[in-house]
Scaffold this motif. Structure first.
Motif, PDB file in Angstrom:
ATOM      1  N   THR A   1      41.689  36.753  41.955  1.00  0.00           N
ATOM      2  CA  THR A   1      41.165  36.511  43.305  1.00  0.00           C
ATOM      3  C   THR A   1      39.647  36.541  43.303  1.00  0.00           C
ATOM      4  O   THR A   1      38.996  35.687  43.922  1.00  0.00           O
ATOM      5  CB  THR A   1      41.730  37.556  44.290  1.00  0.00           C
ATOM      6  N   TRP A   2      39.070  37.516  42.596  1.00  0.00           N
ATOM      7  CA  TRP A   2      37.604  37.586  42.484  1.00  0.00           C
ATOM      8  C   TRP A   2      37.055  36.336  41.812  1.00  0.00           C
ATOM      9  O   TRP A   2      36.061  35.765  42.273  1.00  0.00           O
ATOM     10  CB  TRP A   2      37.193  38.833  41.699  1.00  0.00           C
TER      11      TRP A   2
ATOM     12  N   GLU B   1      38.320  33.376  41.666  1.00  0.00           N
ATOM     13  CA  GLU B   1      38.450  32.227  42.574  1.00  0.00           C
ATOM     14  C   GLU B   1      37.394  32.280  43.664  1.00  0.00           C
ATOM     15  O   GLU B   1      36.752  31.276  43.968  1.00  0.00           O
ATOM     16  CB  GLU B   1      39.852  32.210  43.175  1.00  0.00           C
ATOM     17  N   ALA B   2      37.184  33.455  44.245  1.00  0.00           N
ATOM     18  CA  ALA B   2      36.197  33.594  45.320  1.00  0.00           C
ATOM     19  C   ALA B   2      34.772  33.393  44.817  1.00  0.00           C
ATOM     20  O   ALA B   2      33.914  32.889  45.541  1.00  0.00           O
ATOM     21  CB  ALA B   2      36.332  34.979  45.967  1.00  0.00           C
TER      22      ALA B   2
ATOM     23  N   PRO C   1      45.748  40.470  39.401  1.00  0.00           N
ATOM     24  CA  PRO C   1      45.694  39.603  40.584  1.00  0.00           C
ATOM     25  C   PRO C   1      44.362  39.726  41.343  1.00  0.00           C
ATOM     26  O   PRO C   1      43.855  38.734  41.868  1.00  0.00           O
ATOM     27  CB  PRO C   1      46.867  40.085  41.449  1.00  0.00           C
ATOM     28  N   LEU C   2      43.806  40.925  41.373  1.00  0.00           N
ATOM     29  CA  LEU C   2      42.498  41.099  42.028  1.00  0.00           C
ATOM     30  C   LEU C   2      41.398  40.400  41.235  1.00  0.00           C
ATOM     31  O   LEU C   2      40.472  39.831  41.823  1.00  0.00           O
ATOM     32  CB  LEU C   2      42.172  42.591  42.175  1.00  0.00           C
TER      33      LEU C   2
ATOM     34  N   THR D   1      37.882  27.348  39.382  1.00  0.00           N
ATOM     35  CA  THR D   1      38.733  28.470  39.802  1.00  0.00           C
ATOM     36  C   THR D   1      39.987  28.524  38.940  1.00  0.00           C
ATOM     37  O   THR D   1      40.369  27.560  38.320  1.00  0.00           O
ATOM     38  CB  THR D   1      39.150  28.308  41.278  1.00  0.00           C
TER      39      THR D   1
END
Length: 186
Positions: free
Chosen positions: A56-57, A59-60, A52-53, A184
């Protein structure tokens, strides 16, 4: 998509690293204790926990999903290269953990790539072809790696270099093969 089958072959090879060879090398070459072996064995699970991290990375960062997956796989390649260059137990354990975590952490990104690049009506058929190659390459890598280590155990560094190359090839496949419009994983 032939490149997917090539990437599947690289993934199959890496499965043998996690399930067979890293623990075998830790036990027979380094005479590792239970804790070191447990840390190595937990790499894949750690990667799933961290996924999940990683998503998230990705996507960011606004990177295309395939490019983000490529970077995660490249980190695995670097980890195996470090293990090859510095064959001491603490480095073997730490970078083995990182490498196998990278392999698992990339799964959600690669799943998104498949979803974006496989037409829905053909997704199952195309994915199954990649899985057949993956399974075949895992079996072949197990056989050949076992034969190599049977000749002499200190050939484990060549095997680690081979795993680094498989990671690098998988990263290259992800990097060059997918042209996506969505930056993303969402």
């Amino acid at each position: 998509m032939a490149i997917d089958r090539c990437e599947g072959g690289a993934t199959g090879i890496l499965e043998t690293a996690a399930t067979t060879f890293l623990l075998l090398i830790a036990t027979r070459w380094f005479h590792a204790g239970a804790t070191a072996k447990a840390i190595i064995a937990s790499g894949g699970s750690l990667g799933l926990l961290l996924s999940p991290l990683v998503v998230t990375w990705a996507e960011a960062s606004r990177l295309p999903v395939a490019r983000a997956a490529s970077l995660v796989l490249a980190a695995g390649a670097v980890s195996f290269a470090v293990m090859t260059l510095f064959p001491v137990l603490p480095i073997f354990v730490a970078f083995g953990l990182i490498a196998m975590a990278c392999s698992s952490a990339a799964i959600p990104l690669m799943t998104q790539v498949y979803q974006m690049n496989y037409p829905p009506e053909e997704r199952g058929r195309l994915f199954s072809k990649a899985m057949v190659v993956r399974i075949g390459m895992a079996a072949l890598a197990n056989e050949l790696g076992g034969r190599l280590l049977a000749v002499h155990l200190d050939y484990f560094r060549a095997l680690l270099l081979f795993f680094a190359a498989a990671f690098a090839f998988g990263a290259w496949c992800q990097y060059v093969s997918y042209r996506t419009t969505s930056p993303t994983p969402g």
